[in-house]
Design a protein around this motif. Structure first.
Motif, PDB file in Angstrom:
ATOM      1  N   ASN A 167       0.835  -1.096   0.178  1.00 43.31           N
ATOM      2  CA  ASN A 167      -0.071  -0.026  -0.011  1.00 43.31           C
ATOM      3  C   ASN A 167       0.814   1.343  -0.042  1.00 43.31           C
ATOM      4  O   ASN A 167       0.473   2.283   0.430  1.00 43.31           O
ATOM      5  CB  ASN A 167      -1.015  -0.047   1.204  1.00 43.31           C
ATOM      6  N   ASN A 168       2.130   1.033  -0.359  1.00 45.51           N
ATOM      7  CA  ASN A 168       3.058   2.478  -0.756  1.00 45.51           C
ATOM      8  C   ASN A 168       2.619   3.009  -1.759  1.00 45.51           C
ATOM      9  O   ASN A 168       2.580   2.685  -2.929  1.00 45.51           O
ATOM     10  CB  ASN A 168       4.537   1.858  -0.641  1.00 45.51           C
ATOM     11  N   GLY A 355      -4.467  -1.799   6.716  1.00 47.77           N
ATOM     12  CA  GLY A 355      -3.379  -1.972   5.844  1.00 47.77           C
ATOM     13  C   GLY A 355      -2.972  -0.844   5.071  1.00 47.77           C
ATOM     14  O   GLY A 355      -1.787  -0.258   4.845  1.00 47.77           O
ATOM     15  N   GLU A 356      -4.057   0.274   4.660  1.00 48.20           N
ATOM     16  CA  GLU A 356      -3.737   1.383   3.775  1.00 48.20           C
ATOM     17  C   GLU A 356      -3.244   2.453   4.841  1.00 48.20           C
ATOM     18  O   GLU A 356      -2.253   2.942   4.334  1.00 48.20           O
ATOM     19  CB  GLU A 356      -5.272   1.784   3.128  1.00 48.20           C
ATOM     20  N   LEU A 357      -3.577   2.524   6.051  1.00 52.21           N
ATOM     21  CA  LEU A 357      -2.888   3.305   6.985  1.00 52.21           C
ATOM     22  C   LEU A 357      -1.473   3.199   7.450  1.00 52.21           C
ATOM     23  O   LEU A 357      -0.885   3.974   7.258  1.00 52.21           O
ATOM     24  CB  LEU A 357      -3.930   3.269   8.259  1.00 52.21           C
ATOM     25  N   ARG A 358      -1.287   1.638   7.383  1.00 56.81           N
ATOM     26  CA  ARG A 358      -0.060   1.446   7.660  1.00 56.81           C
ATOM     27  C   ARG A 358       0.847   1.766   6.343  1.00 56.81           C
ATOM     28  O   ARG A 358       2.070   2.037   6.427  1.00 56.81           O
ATOM     29  CB  ARG A 358       0.403  -0.156   8.070  1.00 56.81           C
ATOM     30  N   GLY A 359       0.431   1.384   5.288  1.00 53.35           N
ATOM     31  CA  GLY A 359       0.888   1.843   4.060  1.00 53.35           C
ATOM     32  C   GLY A 359       1.324   3.082   3.713  1.00 53.35           C
ATOM     33  O   GLY A 359       2.364   3.577   3.228  1.00 53.35           O
ATOM     34  N   THR A 360       0.368   3.972   4.140  1.00 50.85           N
ATOM     35  CA  THR A 360       0.649   5.473   3.754  1.00 50.85           C
ATOM     36  C   THR A 360       1.973   5.955   5.180  1.00 50.85           C
ATOM     37  O   THR A 360       2.601   6.855   4.706  1.00 50.85           O
ATOM     38  CB  THR A 360      -0.763   6.266   3.948  1.00 50.85           C
TER      39      THR A 360
END
Length: 567
Positions: A167-168, A355-360
């Protein structure tokens, strides 16, 4: 790490993989390579390759940007012949003395390398709708998968898509999710918003200077710690205390991982993604696959641990302002009285998964820490090699500060030499020499050359910033090259390309430039940087050698940091 396709097929002799996947390779190569034959225009010039594998063996395991630039010079005669041939049918509007665009075939995957600013601007900036996609970075995505052991798994990867680089925002494919994840960066890292982080940058620059003064031989560690502290402060509101801090240890390890993974986007996993489905007993013989297994736990922890910390502080009501904190708060709460535009952005954030929060959050760290550290170490190397530049900049700083204090951001306008040093540092060796590859969403024709749909497009920033037709003596560190000719300068353009192009340009460029600026100003005010001595008392001069990975930085070198008498 020798993780390129050459390392796989040539140096390590992994014939097992060739046997297992030979049929798949043939089908892939024939299907993709035939794309160019459907156009009346030829593909750009490039090296002649071998059947099936194309130019696989010719792209070096390290510093492919140098080879791409070399090929750019070699194909000038081909381009002139091409111009003459095509001129008989239609007018060639933009003649050029050499091929600034190179075509490379990697296992049937068309790769277009842009070696000039003009071609990058024409395609990536002006045709962003075609060139804004990303290829699948299997090596990087592989970090977001659990790989407990080769022994206990039948397939290579078990997908857990909520972790790691998947999700980078810098790597994600074009589409709705990219636009959703990219949107918060626009307001949080804009030129105006970045001004709000300067107090933290100044604070951490002072801490760095104090640490170097106490233990100058560890200067590289302290420069890395500065970059880590700034990003952790902005991204997570986490204070990284010292070298024993678990966050710093994790960050330091990830920096090594991304700086030594091999050519970005063109490892065997990237150009042949079917490799991820081969049996594990085969995979352990492939360098890039083994690299994934060795380093997955650290990457996962670096994404998970800060997220958990910010989430805990949010639930406890003790959360301090940060990028990830803002996203978590926006997802968990909603203010009905917000402005319409802000409300639309908040609605998007409310749909973010964990997962998207971790990725951002991880995106902000992975994009900022290593690139800042790379620029810092290149600056130090340049000061060792050009003491005259160092002396001139110190005189300028002393005039602004009267030699009784360290510089602050309010001194920026009175320190033009310092600003030019930052620009020249980024030009001498861009932290991302090949940038992050783009991918074409449909076929295109540019200057009578055919670019197939699905091509990987590499903007070779190193070649652009070392073009001798634009930058005289490109390997010489010369900040005055940016001065107008009327002021005895070179009249050369401010470098572009080190922060990317088009819709994929780095959103954190203002924050990154300010971080490098305050480090340069602080170090020059506080220290004299001189060569280390060998046992015979001779100067040990750093070599222009750099690592190969997502980011690239000088190989470790010794030097002396001596406090100046004025401070």
């Amino acid at each position: 790490m020798n993780s390129s396709a050459e390392a796989l097929l040539n140096r390590n002799g992994s014939w097992v993989l060739a046997v297992v996947a030979g049929g798949v390779v043939i089908l892939l190569a024939v299907g993709l390579y035939s794309q160019g034959s459907r156009s009346k225009y030829p593909v750009p010039p490039g090296p002649k390759g071998s059947p099936i594998i194309g130019n696989l063996r010719q792209v070096p395991a390290e510093r492919s940007d140098l080879q791409f630039a070399k090929w750019s010079k070699e194909f000038s005669e081909f381009v002139q012949v091409l111009d003459l041939a095509l001129a008989a049918k239609h007018v060639i509007s933009n003649a050029y003395p050499e091929s600034d665009i190179i075509y490379v075939n990697l296992l049937g995957q068309p790769v277009i390398v842009l070696n000039s600013v003009k071609s990058a601007v024409d395609l990536l900036d002006k045709k962003g709708a075609i060139y804004s996609d990303r290829p699948r970075f299997v090596l990087l995505e592989a970090y977001c998968n659990t790989c407990p052991s080769f022994k206990n798994q039948k397939s290579l990867l078990i997908s857990i898509s909520s972790l790691g680089f998947k999700n980078n925002v810098a790597l994600i494919r074009d589409g709705a999710q990219f636009r959703k994840l990219r949107k918060p960066y626009g307001s949080f890292l804009s030129a105006r918003s970045s001004l709000g982080y300067r107090d933290a940058q100044l604070k951490h620059a002072r801490e760095m200077a104090d640490e170097i003064e106490k233990c100058p031989e560890k200067w590289q560690s302290y420069l890395s710690r500065f970059a880590t502290r700034v990003i952790f402060s902005v991204a997570f509101a986490i204070d990284v205390v010292d070298e024993d801090d678990p966050y710093f240890k994790l960050a330091d390890k990830m920096g090594w991982i991304v700086g030594n993974m091999g050519n970005n986007g063109i490892t065997i996993l990237d150009i042949a993604p079917w490799v991820e489905h081969i049996p594990r007993w085969v995979g352990k013989f492939i360098p890039s696959v083994k690299y994934v297994h060795d380093h997955t736990p650290a990457i996962e922890e670096l994404h998970q641990r800060p997220f958990d910390a910010v989430m805990r502080s949010f639930k406890a009501g003790t959360m301090e302002p940060s990028f990830l904190g803002r996203l978590i708060e926006a997802r968990e709460t909603h203010d009905a009285g917000e402005e319409e535009e802000e409300e639309e952005e908040e609605d998007d954030i409310k749909s973010f998964t964990d997962g998207e929060l971790r990725g951002t959050g991880g995106s902000l760290y992975s994009a900022g820490q290593e690139t800042t550290y790379s620029a810092e170490t290149i600056f130090v190397m340049a000061m060792v090699l050009t003491p005259d530049v160092q002396i001139r900049a110190q005189k300028e700083i002393d005039a602004a500060t009267r030699g009784i204090r360290l510089p602050t951001f309010s001194d920026w306008k009175t320190l033009p030499i310092v600003e030019r040093i930052v620009y020249e540092t980024l030009r001498l060796h861009p932290p991302l020499p090949n940038g992050v590859p783009h991918k074409t969403l449909k076929e295109d024709v540019y200057r009578d050359m055919y670019i197939p749909k699905g091509s990987m497009v590499i903007a070779n920033a190193w070649a652009m910033l070392h073009d001798p037709d634009i930058y005289k003596d490109p390997f010489k560190f010369n900040p005055d090259r940016f001065l107008p000719v009327s002021e005895s300068g070179g009249g050369e353009p401010i470098p572009v390309g080190h922060f990317g192009f088009g819709r994929r340009v780095c959103p954190g460029q203002y924050l990154a430039f300010a971080s490098v600026w305050i480090v340069v100003a602080t170090i020059l005010a506080k220290f004299n940087i001189t060569p280390a001595k060998d046992k015979d008392g001779e100067d040990i001069m750093p070599k222009m050698e750099f690592s190969t990975g997502i980011t690239s930085h000088p190989v470790p070198f010794p030097c002396n940091f001596t406090p100046r008498n004025c401070l």
